[in-house]
Design a protein around this motif. Structure first.
Motif, PDB file in Angstrom:
ATOM      1  N   THR A  92       0.892  -1.185   0.162  1.00 59.49           N
ATOM      2  CA  THR A  92       0.100   0.076   0.018  1.00 59.49           C
ATOM      3  C   THR A  92       0.791   1.275   0.040  1.00 59.49           C
ATOM      4  O   THR A  92       1.985   1.159   0.019  1.00 59.49           O
ATOM      5  CB  THR A  92      -0.902  -0.026   1.265  1.00 59.49           C
ATOM      6  N   SER A 245      -6.132   0.132 -15.615  1.00 62.33           N
ATOM      7  CA  SER A 245      -5.766   0.972 -14.595  1.00 62.33           C
ATOM      8  C   SER A 245      -6.358  -0.052 -13.293  1.00 62.33           C
ATOM      9  O   SER A 245      -5.396   0.067 -12.259  1.00 62.33           O
ATOM     10  CB  SER A 245      -6.889   2.136 -14.530  1.00 62.33           C
ATOM     11  N   VAL A 249      -2.855  -2.193 -10.561  1.00 64.29           N
ATOM     12  CA  VAL A 249      -2.874  -2.171  -9.196  1.00 64.29           C
ATOM     13  C   VAL A 249      -3.065  -3.480  -8.531  1.00 64.29           C
ATOM     14  O   VAL A 249      -2.244  -3.802  -7.612  1.00 64.29           O
ATOM     15  CB  VAL A 249      -4.164  -1.308  -8.808  1.00 64.29           C
ATOM     16  N   CYS A 254       1.621  -0.976  -8.934  1.00 63.28           N
ATOM     17  CA  CYS A 254       1.504   0.169  -8.121  1.00 63.28           C
ATOM     18  C   CYS A 254       0.212   0.398  -7.215  1.00 63.28           C
ATOM     19  O   CYS A 254      -0.791  -0.519  -7.488  1.00 63.28           O
ATOM     20  CB  CYS A 254       1.031   1.208  -9.338  1.00 63.28           C
ATOM     21  N   PRO A 255       0.394   0.886  -6.190  1.00 62.36           N
ATOM     22  CA  PRO A 255      -0.788   0.924  -5.148  1.00 62.36           C
ATOM     23  C   PRO A 255      -1.971   2.126  -5.697  1.00 62.36           C
ATOM     24  O   PRO A 255      -2.993   1.975  -5.089  1.00 62.36           O
ATOM     25  CB  PRO A 255      -0.263   1.459  -4.014  1.00 62.36           C
ATOM     26  N   LEU A 256      -1.646   2.801  -6.770  1.00 61.32           N
ATOM     27  CA  LEU A 256      -2.499   3.744  -7.174  1.00 61.32           C
ATOM     28  C   LEU A 256      -2.760   3.933  -8.732  1.00 61.32           C
ATOM     29  O   LEU A 256      -1.843   3.793  -9.228  1.00 61.32           O
ATOM     30  CB  LEU A 256      -2.068   5.119  -6.622  1.00 61.32           C
ATOM     31  N   SER A 257      -3.878   4.265  -9.307  1.00 62.17           N
ATOM     32  CA  SER A 257      -3.845   4.616 -10.429  1.00 62.17           C
ATOM     33  C   SER A 257      -5.173   5.564 -10.873  1.00 62.17           C
ATOM     34  O   SER A 257      -5.726   5.819  -9.931  1.00 62.17           O
ATOM     35  CB  SER A 257      -4.155   3.394 -11.527  1.00 62.17           C
ATOM     36  N   ILE A 275      -9.759  -4.282  -6.266  1.00 58.97           N
ATOM     37  CA  ILE A 275      -9.423  -3.194  -5.864  1.00 58.97           C
ATOM     38  C   ILE A 275     -10.489  -2.204  -5.486  1.00 58.97           C
ATOM     39  O   ILE A 275     -11.737  -2.338  -5.266  1.00 58.97           O
ATOM     40  CB  ILE A 275      -8.353  -2.410  -6.827  1.00 58.97           C
ATOM     41  N   GLY A 304      -7.364   2.371  -6.195  1.00 64.15           N
ATOM     42  CA  GLY A 304      -6.283   1.960  -5.438  1.00 64.15           C
ATOM     43  C   GLY A 304      -6.341   0.707  -4.765  1.00 64.15           C
ATOM     44  O   GLY A 304      -7.448  -0.038  -4.691  1.00 64.15           O
ATOM     45  N   LEU A 305      -5.323   0.313  -4.138  1.00 62.40           N
ATOM     46  CA  LEU A 305      -5.016  -1.006  -3.346  1.00 62.40           C
ATOM     47  C   LEU A 305      -6.112  -0.856  -2.102  1.00 62.40           C
ATOM     48  O   LEU A 305      -6.663  -2.107  -1.827  1.00 62.40           O
ATOM     49  CB  LEU A 305      -3.593  -1.317  -2.990  1.00 62.40           C
ATOM     50  N   ASP A 309      -5.461   4.372   0.574  1.00 65.32           N
ATOM     51  CA  ASP A 309      -4.688   4.650  -0.617  1.00 65.32           C
ATOM     52  C   ASP A 309      -5.702   5.721  -1.705  1.00 65.32           C
ATOM     53  O   ASP A 309      -5.438   6.622  -1.989  1.00 65.32           O
ATOM     54  CB  ASP A 309      -4.463   3.511  -1.529  1.00 65.32           C
TER      55      ASP A 309
END
Length: 557
Positions: A92, A245, A249, A254-257, A275, A304-305, A309
């Motif tokens: 995260t 996107s 995740v 990545c923890p964010l998109s 997610i 996001g995860l 986030d």
């Protein structure tokens, strides 16, 4: 009124049959075929339904109560993340921060590992179909700059050094914004507001990722860039249109998109990929630098995860930019009460026949999520059923008419360059009449007014996000894909009203089906009450089992 959903009568079509159908729709006989198609789907009853005294203007969205806490949203998000130890093996934003500040890990090291992982996951015959454009050397330079700030104790924000990807519907200077097409190849000369705010916060943008062509379908297949595949089972869909996107995740890249949502395009892939996805209030996050596809129902927003986030990214992105007209008139965004896990006094609106109109395992997991909310003190208020036929045709008329208008020149000049499913939907959009669009806008006003009246008695409305977990990819129909309206309906059944009315909505993971595919819970709130949705999502998240998908990378260890 009893709950009723009209069955989808359109056949499943692919291959030569789909090509023949599209060619017919675009020929002189197209009007006859399209007229029968829309009539069989229930449009005549909608055309005859009076919108009453509603004008063809959006109903004003009330601002509601001001923030109970004076701190800016970014400070509240930073506090929440700092107080939340990362769950084991979940990378995260909080885990990144601890790795950078306590574990001695450098953003450059993380980025180098990510480049290796991306090459492995997104190349060859088993590729996930995620990235459409990357500039690895630029990403390394951004990571180096972030590392210098972190070492000097001067991070730009809680997201400094955090990797992020952008749906290829959002301008990033120096990159084409293809919208999932093969013909939009000119590089953007300026950043979108979203990209600019990410850069100003020190986030490391890894690149632009795959999407359904022009965002016109919720399944996640693209005829030009390949099918985006689900990390939970690469033979299954990610959902769309923010397909990669969601998958990036879920896969740990990545923890964010950043996604965009005109008809569930953030929330559907969030649900199918396990997610979190937030479609904020209409205009809450500026659309400047997002090429217009559907002006009245489109939103750009965070995925996001975890809920923390997404809350952090929402806090960064929301607020007027002085350019987006819709974004100008809004109250300050905040996360008031976000950390309060006591839900005493919160009223959950549920229409049980509607809620239960989904696959049994989806319903079971979502009922468990509702139980977690009631155990925290919330109460359930039963609601009357929605008029799904009116919601479907009102949304379909607006979004497809606007997409047909936005792509008019391209269709006239190069119709054959579009994928078959896009051409099908664009043909339907062109088939709507001017009086249909006015009729739809009047119904949008009426539906918004009625929803706001309903929400005077409840705080959120809860359903599953999708009626099914991730459907199988029709491999034999690739690369063109197929027309499968029953699948589209199953993915969008609970989605459309939030886009029509502009109300915020959140999809949060609610567990898994027997095959190990994720289930999403959908929470829709009053305008500008994203903080309450995130608060409730946090309660659900902490009561829900978490797993890693079979296709997954870890870059912090």
């Amino acid at each position: 009124m009893t709950y009723q959903r009209n069955p989808v009568k359109a056949p499943r079509v692919s291959g030569l049959a789909l090509k023949a159908l599209v060619n017919t729709m675009e020929s002189s006989l197209g009007a006859v075929v399209l007229d029968k198609l829309v009539k069989d789907s229930g449009i005549e009853r909608w055309r005859e339904l009076s919108p009453g005294d509603a004008p063809p203007l959006q109903h004003p969205l009330p601002h509601g109560a001001p923030a109970a806490e004076p701190q800016p949203a970014t400070e509240q998000a930073t506090r929440a993340i700092a107080a939340s130890p990362p769950p084991p093996e979940r990378e995260t934003v909080s885990a990144y921060l601890r790795a950078y500040r306590e574990g001695g890990l450098e953003p450059v090291t993380v980025v180098r590992r990510l480049h290796v992982a991306i090459e492995r996951l997104d190349s060859g015959k088993d590729r996930l179909g995620l990235f459409v454009a990357r500039k690895p050397e630029e990403v390394l330079r951004a990571a180096e700059a972030s590392g210098e700030r972190l070492r000097s104790g001067k991070p730009l924000s809680v997201l400094d050094g955090i990797p992020v990807v952008l749906k290829d519907e959002v301008d990033l200077a120096g990159f084409p914004t293809t919208l999932g097409t093969k013909f939009r190849t000119h590089a953007a000369t300026a950043d979108s507001t979203v990209a600019s705010r990410l850069k100003a916060a020190g986030a490391v943008i890894l690149g632009k990722v795959n999407m359904n062509e022009i965002g016109i379908n919720p399944i996640g297949l693209n005829p030009h860039h390949g099918a985006a595949r689900n990390p939970w089972n690469r033979g299954h869909m990610t959902g769309g249109s923010s397909s990669a996107s969601g998958a990036a995740v879920a896969a740990g890249l990545c923890p964010l998109s950043i996604g965009a949502d005109g008809g569930g395009s953030i929330r559907i892939p969030a649900a199918l990929c396990g997610i979190v996805g937030l479609k904020a209030t209409w205009g809450r996050i500026p659309e400047t630098g997002v090429p217009p596809l559907c002006w009245n129902v489109g939103h750009v927003g965070p995925m996001g995860l975890t809920v923390d986030d997404v809350a952090a990214l929402y806090a960064l992105l929301a607020g007027p930019d002085g350019q987006d007209l819709v974004a100008q008139m809004q109250p300050p965004h905040h996360l008031s009460g976000y950390e309060n896990m006591n839900l005493q006094g919160v009223r959950l609106g549920i229409c049980w026949p509607y809620f239960e109109d989904a696959a049994p395992e989806v319903v079971a997991r979502c009922k468990e999520a509702v139980k977690a909310l009631t155990h925290a003190g919330a109460t359930v208020v039963e609601l009357p059923p929605p008029d799904l036929n009116t919601v479907l045709w009102t949304h379909s008329c607006i979004i497809l008419s606007e997409m047909a208008a936005s792509m008019r020149q391209e269709v006239e000049e190069r119709a054959s360059d579009f994928g078959l499913d896009s051409r099908t939907n664009l043909a339907i959009g062109r088939h709507f009449r001017a009086i249909d669009l006015v009729h739809a806008l009047r119904h949008r006003h009426r539906l918004t007014r009625e929803l706001l009246a309903t929400m005077a008695n409840v705080d959120v409305i809860i359903t599953p996000t999708t009626a099914t977990t991730a459907p199988a990819i029709p491999e034999a129909a690739l690369p063109d894909g197929e027309s499968n309206l029953p699948v589209v309906d199953a993915l969008m059944r609970f989605i459309r009203l939030a886009n029509l009315t502009g109300c915020p909505a959140l999809s949060v993971p609610a567990g898994f089906d027997r095959a190990g595919l994720p289930v999403g819970l959908h929470l829709m709130g009053r305008p500008y009450e994203e903080h309450l949705l995130l608060r409730l999502g946090r309660v659900v998240e902490r009561a829900t089992e978490h797993r890693k998908p079979p296709t997954h990378v870890s870059v912090l260890r």
